[in-house]
Design a protein around this motif. Structure first.
Motif, PDB file in Angstrom:
ATOM      1  N   ASN A   1       0.800  -1.220   0.000  1.00 15.52           N
ATOM      2  CA  ASN A   1       0.000   0.000   0.000  1.00 15.52           C
ATOM      3  C   ASN A   1       0.831   1.267   0.000  1.00 15.52           C
ATOM      4  O   ASN A   1       0.285   2.365  -0.055  1.00 15.52           O
ATOM      5  N   GLN A   2       2.166   1.121   0.048  1.00 13.37           N
ATOM      6  CA  GLN A   2       3.062   2.266  -0.185  1.00 13.37           C
ATOM      7  C   GLN A   2       3.528   2.341  -1.630  1.00 13.37           C
ATOM      8  O   GLN A   2       4.399   3.135  -1.975  1.00 13.37           O
ATOM      9  N   SER A   3       2.985   1.472  -2.474  1.00  8.33           N
ATOM     10  CA  SER A   3       3.361   1.352  -3.898  1.00  8.33           C
ATOM     11  C   SER A   3       4.791   0.854  -4.081  1.00  8.33           C
ATOM     12  O   SER A   3       5.410   1.097  -5.123  1.00  8.33           O
ATOM     13  N   LEU A   4       5.314   0.140  -3.084  1.00 11.88           N
ATOM     14  CA  LEU A   4       6.609  -0.522  -3.194  1.00 11.88           C
ATOM     15  C   LEU A   4       6.392  -2.020  -3.337  1.00 11.88           C
ATOM     16  O   LEU A   4       5.383  -2.570  -2.884  1.00 11.88           O
ATOM     17  N   VAL A   5       7.353  -2.685  -3.963  1.00 13.50           N
ATOM     18  CA  VAL A   5       7.247  -4.119  -4.232  1.00 13.50           C
ATOM     19  C   VAL A   5       8.048  -4.883  -3.188  1.00 13.50           C
ATOM     20  O   VAL A   5       9.268  -4.700  -3.057  1.00 13.50           O
ATOM     21  N   ASN A   6       7.358  -5.752  -2.449  1.00 11.59           N
ATOM     22  CA  ASN A   6       8.054  -6.633  -1.506  1.00 11.59           C
ATOM     23  C   ASN A   6       8.647  -7.819  -2.241  1.00 11.59           C
ATOM     24  O   ASN A   6       8.458  -7.990  -3.440  1.00 11.59           O
ATOM     25  N   ASP A   7       9.366  -8.662  -1.515  1.00 11.95           N
ATOM     26  CA  ASP A   7      10.162  -9.705  -2.158  1.00 11.95           C
ATOM     27  C   ASP A   7       9.325 -10.805  -2.792  1.00 11.95           C
ATOM     28  O   ASP A   7       9.739 -11.397  -3.787  1.00 11.95           O
ATOM     29  N   GLY A   8       8.161 -11.123  -2.213  1.00 16.79           N
ATOM     30  CA  GLY A   8       7.380 -12.204  -2.785  1.00 16.79           C
ATOM     31  C   GLY A   8       6.147 -12.505  -1.975  1.00 16.79           C
ATOM     32  O   GLY A   8       5.688 -11.685  -1.163  1.00 16.79           O
ATOM     33  N   LEU A   9       5.585 -13.708  -2.188  1.00 14.45           N
ATOM     34  CA  LEU A   9       4.368 -14.156  -1.529  1.00 14.45           C
ATOM     35  C   LEU A   9       4.686 -15.247  -0.521  1.00 14.45           C
ATOM     36  O   LEU A   9       5.699 -15.942  -0.620  1.00 14.45           O
ATOM     37  N   THR A  10       3.809 -15.401   0.448  1.00 12.68           N
ATOM     38  CA  THR A  10       3.982 -16.440   1.455  1.00 12.68           C
ATOM     39  C   THR A  10       3.863 -17.823   0.819  1.00 12.68           C
ATOM     40  O   THR A  10       3.118 -18.019  -0.147  1.00 12.68           O
ATOM     41  N   ASP A  11       4.606 -18.773   1.380  1.00 10.71           N
ATOM     42  CA  ASP A  11       4.591 -20.149   0.861  1.00 10.71           C
ATOM     43  C   ASP A  11       3.500 -20.965   1.547  1.00 10.71           C
ATOM     44  O   ASP A  11       3.769 -21.997   2.169  1.00 10.71           O
ATOM     45  N   ASP A  12       2.299 -20.503   1.447  1.00  8.90           N
ATOM     46  CA  ASP A  12       1.165 -21.240   1.991  1.00  8.90           C
ATOM     47  C   ASP A  12      -0.039 -20.998   1.090  1.00  8.90           C
ATOM     48  O   ASP A  12       0.053 -20.303   0.076  1.00  8.90           O
ATOM     49  N   ALA A  13      -1.140 -21.561   1.470  1.00 14.34           N
ATOM     50  CA  ALA A  13      -2.325 -21.464   0.613  1.00 14.34           C
ATOM     51  C   ALA A  13      -2.842 -20.043   0.495  1.00 14.34           C
ATOM     52  O   ALA A  13      -3.519 -19.705  -0.490  1.00 14.34           O
ATOM     53  N   ALA A  14      -2.503 -19.183   1.461  1.00 15.16           N
ATOM     54  CA  ALA A  14      -2.995 -17.807   1.427  1.00 15.16           C
ATOM     55  C   ALA A  14      -2.354 -16.991   0.318  1.00 15.16           C
ATOM     56  O   ALA A  14      -2.980 -16.094  -0.253  1.00 15.16           O
ATOM     57  N   CYS A  15      -1.080 -17.254   0.011  1.00 17.76           N
ATOM     58  CA  CYS A  15      -0.369 -16.548  -1.059  1.00 17.76           C
ATOM     59  C   CYS A  15      -0.491 -15.029  -0.904  1.00 17.76           C
ATOM     60  O   CYS A  15      -0.885 -14.324  -1.838  1.00 17.76           O
ATOM     61  N   THR A  16      -0.159 -14.539   0.282  1.00 14.06           N
ATOM     62  CA  THR A  16      -0.240 -13.103   0.536  1.00 14.06           C
ATOM     63  C   THR A  16       1.159 -12.493   0.540  1.00 14.06           C
ATOM     64  O   THR A  16       2.172 -13.200   0.618  1.00 14.06           O
ATOM     65  N   ASN A  17       1.228 -11.185   0.451  1.00 16.89           N
ATOM     66  CA  ASN A  17       2.506 -10.464   0.513  1.00 16.89           C
ATOM     67  C   ASN A  17       3.260 -10.885   1.765  1.00 16.89           C
ATOM     68  O   ASN A  17       2.715 -10.845   2.874  1.00 16.89           O
ATOM     69  N   ASN A  18       4.521 -11.295   1.601  1.00 15.68           N
ATOM     70  CA  ASN A  18       5.297 -11.758   2.752  1.00 15.68           C
ATOM     71  C   ASN A  18       5.965 -10.624   3.534  1.00 15.68           C
ATOM     72  O   ASN A  18       6.660 -10.882   4.515  1.00 15.68           O
ATOM     73  N   ASN A  19       5.762  -9.409   3.079  1.00 17.28           N
ATOM     74  CA  ASN A  19       6.300  -8.223   3.775  1.00 17.28           C
ATOM     75  C   ASN A  19       7.814  -8.272   3.957  1.00 17.28           C
ATOM     76  O   ASN A  19       8.364  -7.596   4.831  1.00 17.28           O
ATOM     77  N   MET A  20       8.488  -9.017   3.103  1.00 15.34           N
ATOM     78  CA  MET A  20       9.947  -9.038   3.160  1.00 15.34           C
ATOM     79  C   MET A  20      10.524  -7.819   2.435  1.00 15.34           C
ATOM     80  O   MET A  20       9.789  -7.010   1.872  1.00 15.34           O
ATOM     81  N   THR A  21      11.829  -7.705   2.438  1.00 18.16           N
ATOM     82  CA  THR A  21      12.552  -6.500   2.057  1.00 18.16           C
ATOM     83  C   THR A  21      12.110  -5.943   0.707  1.00 18.16           C
ATOM     84  O   THR A  21      11.929  -6.680  -0.266  1.00 18.16           O
ATOM     85  N   THR A  22      11.992  -4.631   0.651  1.00 18.03           N
ATOM     86  CA  THR A  22      11.715  -3.934  -0.614  1.00 18.03           C
ATOM     87  C   THR A  22      13.052  -3.583  -1.274  1.00 18.03           C
ATOM     88  O   THR A  22      13.480  -2.435  -1.299  1.00 18.03           O
ATOM     89  N   TRP A  23      13.719  -4.598  -1.807  1.00 20.16           N
ATOM     90  CA  TRP A  23      14.998  -4.391  -2.480  1.00 20.16           C
ATOM     91  C   TRP A  23      14.851  -3.414  -3.639  1.00 20.16           C
ATOM     92  O   TRP A  23      13.820  -3.382  -4.313  1.00 20.16           O
ATOM     93  N   SER A  24      15.899  -2.672  -3.909  1.00 18.65           N
ATOM     94  CA  SER A  24      15.809  -1.660  -4.971  1.00 18.65           C
ATOM     95  C   SER A  24      15.525  -2.285  -6.330  1.00 18.65           C
ATOM     96  O   SER A  24      14.779  -1.719  -7.133  1.00 18.65           O
ATOM     97  N   TYR A  25      16.093  -3.455  -6.618  1.00 16.87           N
ATOM     98  CA  TYR A  25      15.894  -3.994  -7.962  1.00 16.87           C
ATOM     99  C   TYR A  25      14.461  -4.454  -8.182  1.00 16.87           C
ATOM    100  O   TYR A  25      13.981  -4.490  -9.315  1.00 16.87           O
ATOM    101  N   ASN A  26      13.749  -4.786  -7.094  1.00 18.16           N
ATOM    102  CA  ASN A  26      12.338  -5.119  -7.247  1.00 18.16           C
ATOM    103  C   ASN A  26      11.496  -3.895  -7.579  1.00 18.16           C
ATOM    104  O   ASN A  26      10.401  -4.025  -8.145  1.00 18.16           O
ATOM    105  N   GLN A  27      11.967  -2.719  -7.235  1.00 21.39           N
ATOM    106  CA  GLN A  27      11.287  -1.486  -7.640  1.00 21.39           C
ATOM    107  C   GLN A  27      11.704  -1.098  -9.059  1.00 21.39           C
ATOM    108  O   GLN A  27      11.034  -0.260  -9.685  1.00 21.39           O
ATOM    109  N   GLY A  28      12.791  -1.684  -9.562  1.00 28.78           N
ATOM    110  CA  GLY A  28      13.339  -1.302 -10.852  1.00 28.78           C
ATOM    111  C   GLY A  28      12.868  -2.130 -12.024  1.00 28.78           C
ATOM    112  O   GLY A  28      12.375  -1.591 -13.022  1.00 28.78           O
TER     113      GLY A  28
END
Length: 366
Positions: free
Chosen positions: A210-237
């Motif tokens: 919701n800050q318009s930044l891209v987190n690292d990926g999705l959780t490894d479970d059935a929910a498949c939600t944002n894992n809130n891991m690091t917003t690395w610069s290359y993921n924004q690039g």
């Protein structure tokens, strides 16, 4: 291309200083010096850069090849074309740690394959050699084989042996690769449809927070939600480059508007930008190794791609300021660049050097 080469070698003395464009001999010379220093890390026997850095040399050599090819496209130089061709000839062999891929850069992770595939598209643009385009198409097909049809509603998985993890970077690379292939191949519909499908999945996956930044990926479970891991610069690039290519493919400028929201969030982020200078969330080269040292340059490359597609060029001054900071503070007398662009110079690896080359090309060769 010969005209570009003549212009770049003969007429640069007549250039005037204009923020964000090629600003004269000093900027071109500084960029060329950084490329030359990067090539001091090149090992002709293996075709890799910094081959003793075993944790990251292979994928970062794919990035280095992409950087080098992009530099040659934009500068008109062909000084290192032989080395680029040497890298492809050697490294396209099946990988020792993943012979199952069968070679041609088909790795045990979809993101590593994607870096090399995009390098192939740049080499194709540089040379017109269809062999490089064919390899990129082969790599795309390999990546598509790992589009998940059972969990998370689609998307590429990252780790091929385990069949696990929907991460941002693999899917961003696939978006850019498929849209790029469409733009390179007249009459294509296959790659355009796959690119559109990738964006439809990614944009609804929740990885853009919701800050318009891209987190690292999705959780490894059935929910498949944002894992809130690091917003690395290359993921924004890389997402920016993919959206620029998709806008070019479709004529739909809404993709540029989305890219701009992400870019604005990144350059406004206190985590990613400190005192006006791009900064990775990890605090030091030691903490960022073996992978994160290259990330900032990838962001700079893709931010420049977006900047060039926007009429008002909103990021040009930011890129030039970062290039000036890195040159003044992070460079040693041999034109090697360290990790922090704020300085001081600490150590050079292929990650830190290719990041600097990416930045200088982004600032001065658009």
């Amino acid at each position: 291309m010969l005209t570009l080469f003549w212009w770049s070698t003969c007429c640069l003395s007549f250039l005037t200083t204009v923020s964000g464009t090629l600003t004269g001999r000093d900027d071109l010379d500084n960029t060329r010096a950084a490329v030359d220093a990067m090539m001091l890390l090149y090992d002709n026997a293996t075709g890799l850069w910094d081959p003793n850095n075993t944790g990251s040399s292979w994928w970062q050599s794919g990035v280095a090849l992409w950087v080098l090819s992009d530099y040659m496209v934009k500068s008109g130089s062909r000084n290192y074309l032989a080395q680029a061709q040497n890298t492809v000839n050697i490294q396209r062999a099946p990988l020792e740690w993943w012979p199952e891929g069968g070679g041609d850069f088909r790795a045990d992770s979809t993101d590593d394959t994607g870096w090399w595939a995009l390098a192939m598209t740049s080499l194709y643009e540089l040379t017109g050699n269809e062999e490089y385009l064919d390899i990129a198409r082969e790599d795309e097909a390999y990546m598509f084989d790992y589009w998940n049809t059972t969990t998370c509603g689609g998307g590429l998985i990252w780790n091929i042996p385990s069949g696990a993890y929907h991460n941002a970077i693999s899917n961003e690379l696939y978006l850019e690769l498929t849209a790029k292939l469409h733009n390179l191949i007249p009459g294509d519909t296959l790659y355009l449809n796959r690119s559109l499908a990738e964006w439809a999945w990614f944009s609804n996956s929740g990885m853009i927070n919701n800050q318009s930044l891209v987190n690292d990926g999705l959780t490894d479970d059935a929910a498949c939600t944002n894992n809130n891991m690091t917003t690395w610069s290359y993921n924004q690039g890389v997402i920016l480059g993919g959206l620029v290519e998709l806008s070019r493919a479709t004529g739909d400028t809404s993709y540029l508007a989305t890219a701009r929201r992400i870019a604005d969030a990144a350059v406004a982020s206190a985590t990613l930008v400190r005192d006006g200078v791009l900064t990775e969330p990890c605090a030091s080269e030691a903490e960022c190794e073996p992978n994160g040292t290259a990330f900032k340059g990838i962001f700079a490359r893709e931010l420049a791609k977006l900047d060039a597609a926007l009429d008002d060029h909103p990021y040009r001054a930011f890129l030039v300021a970062n290039a000036q900071a890195a040159y003044a503070n992070a460079r040693n007398a041999s034109d090697f660049y360290g990790f922090l662009w704020q300085g001081p110079f600490d150590n050079v690896t292929i990650g830190t050097q290719e990041a600097a080359v990416d930045l200088l090309v982004a600032a001065y060769l658009q």
